[in-house]
Write an enzyme that holds these catalytic residues in place. Structure first.
Site, PDB file in Angstrom:
ATOM      1  N   CYS A 147      42.678  36.541  43.537  1.00  0.00           N
ATOM      2  CA  CYS A 147      41.682  35.668  44.172  1.00  0.00           C
ATOM      3  C   CYS A 147      42.317  34.816  45.249  1.00  0.00           C
ATOM      4  CB  CYS A 147      41.009  34.788  43.116  1.00  0.00           C
ATOM      5  SG  CYS A 147      39.768  33.689  43.824  1.00  0.00           S
ATOM      6  N   CYS A 150      40.947  31.283  45.461  1.00  0.00           N
ATOM      7  CA  CYS A 150      41.478  30.374  44.431  1.00  0.00           C
ATOM      8  C   CYS A 150      42.915  29.969  44.748  1.00  0.00           C
ATOM      9  CB  CYS A 150      41.487  31.032  43.050  1.00  0.00           C
ATOM     10  SG  CYS A 150      40.060  32.015  42.663  1.00  0.00           S
ATOM     11  N   ASP A 151      43.733  30.918  45.115  1.00  0.00           N
ATOM     12  CA  ASP A 151      45.178  30.680  45.147  1.00  0.00           C
ATOM     13  C   ASP A 151      45.802  30.674  46.543  1.00  0.00           C
ATOM     14  OD1 ASP A 151      45.169  30.656  42.370  1.00  0.00           O
ATOM     15  OD2 ASP A 151      45.444  32.816  42.239  1.00  0.00           O
TER      16      ASP A 151
END
Ligand code: NAP
Length: 326
Positions: A147, A150-151
């Site tokens: 992701c 997300c990261d």
């Protein structure tokens, strides 16, 4: 529990959607029971706590200006659900019977539970290539992720060479997002054309710092504690090569956790996600609601899942009241 040993509301799943539904249902005095799931070694299976258990730092969930680790965040969700009296059960639901009310649910430890209403929040899991080192580095925060949203903004990826695997819209979107942080984004695709929509391809290919590696598959992820590169194989010539990268983002699709619903009559879409009827969280079966990634192939964020969990609990509460279940 309601009258005659029938639960008012059973929640299946323990990601942001499941725990948020539990918090709302518990505060509404519905005495919910939440099936949290059983731990598994394989991150491509549904884990208690959901996908955030595989996320090192969560920096985009409002209310955490300094960020928070995924597992820590899920521990807080769990405590909050328990604080208001949710009963948490370490078992999976393996089969459901929605043909008659009360519904009957079968657990992985061979018990049955009867329920007036059910909230399905089992999530979806990212598909992985399936390499040992990929799994190891994904689980230890070693620079492998499924992701980018997300990261990708983490300091360890700033101005670094990053690779995205995949050729669909997700890969385009993830790679596009990473162009903001990376020095170079390599898109590794197994064929010589993308599956993604033209508009998404064009948006990506307009960036100077994007290089596409066509006809390549990743055969290994290199590095000790942190990824240092990937081993590639050309799908046309069979030629092997190595590519130095500091981050790997796998974007080869997601699989919603809906297999256990087969034969229940719950309507799924063509990608096997639960189809919601209208604006709310209702499924096609009255009294069965769904929330989070299991019913959302588009946004797939912790905060959107939590919002859907809230809606499902409110919908269940109203539905139970209309049925006269106190
Ligand atoms: P997808 O469309 O199924 O694409 C998956 C990609 O990964 C394909 O290019 C596939 O290659 C590749 N792939 C699959 N397994 C692989 C493996 N083992 N090794 C290497 N490559 C592999 O999945 P998605 O991109 O996640 O999209 C899912 C759905 O969400 C689509 O309907 C998409 O349109 C939608 N979506 C839309 C947006 C948007 O519009 N903003 C954003 C994201 C997703 P092949 O092409 O060779 O099969």
């Amino acid at each position: 529990m309601g009258n005659n040993g029938v639960e008012k509301v059973v929640i299946i799943g323990s990601g942001p959607a499941g725990y948020t539904a539990a918090i709302y249902a518990a505060r509404a005095s519905l005495d919910p029971i939440c099936f949290v799931g059983v731990p598994k070694q394989n991150p491509s299976l549904v884990l208690p706590g959901g996908q955030l258990m595989l996320t090192t730092d969560v920096e985009n969930y409002p209310g955490f200006p300094e960020g928070v680790s995924g597992p820590e965040m899920m521990e807080s969700f769990k405590k909050q659900a328990a604080r208001f009296g949710t009963r948490l059960v370490d078992a999976d639901i393996t089969r459901c019977e929605f043909g008659e009310r009360p519904f009957v649910l079968h657990t992985s430890d061979n018990k049955t539970v009867r329920a007036h209403s059910v909230i399905i929040a089992t999530g979806a899991t990212a598909n992985w290539i399936g390499l040992d080192n990929e799994m190891r580095l994904a689980q230890t925060g070693g620079g492998v992720s499924a992701c980018a949203v997300c990261d990708g903004a983490l300091p360890m990826f700033r101005n670094k060479r990053l690779a995205v695997v995949g050729g669909g819209d997700s890969a385009m979107e993830e790679a596009n997002y990473l162009t903001k942080f990376a020095s170079t984004v390599y898109v590794i695709h197994r064929r010589d054309e993308f599956r993604a929509s033209k508009v998404m391809q064009e948006r990506l290919l307009g960036h100077k710092n994007v290089t596409v590696l066509w006809n390549k598959v990743v055969t290994d992820v290199l590095g000790g504690e942190h990824i240092s590169g990937v081993a590639l194989k050309d799908t046309e010539t069979g030629e092997a090569s190595n590519l130095e990268v500091d981050g790997l983002f796998v974007a080869i699709g997601h699989t919603p956790a809906t297999k256990f619903l087969s034969g229940t009559g719950i309507v799924l879409d063509d990608k096997k996600y639960i189809k919601l009827s209208g604006q709310g969280s209702a499924t096609n079966i009255e009294g069965v609601f769904a929330a989070g990634d299991v019913a959302d192939s588009v946004y797939r964020q912790a905060v959107t899942a939590a919002g859907m969990g809230c809606r499902a609990a409110l919908d269940a509460e109203r539905w139970l009241a209309a049925q006269g279940v106190e």
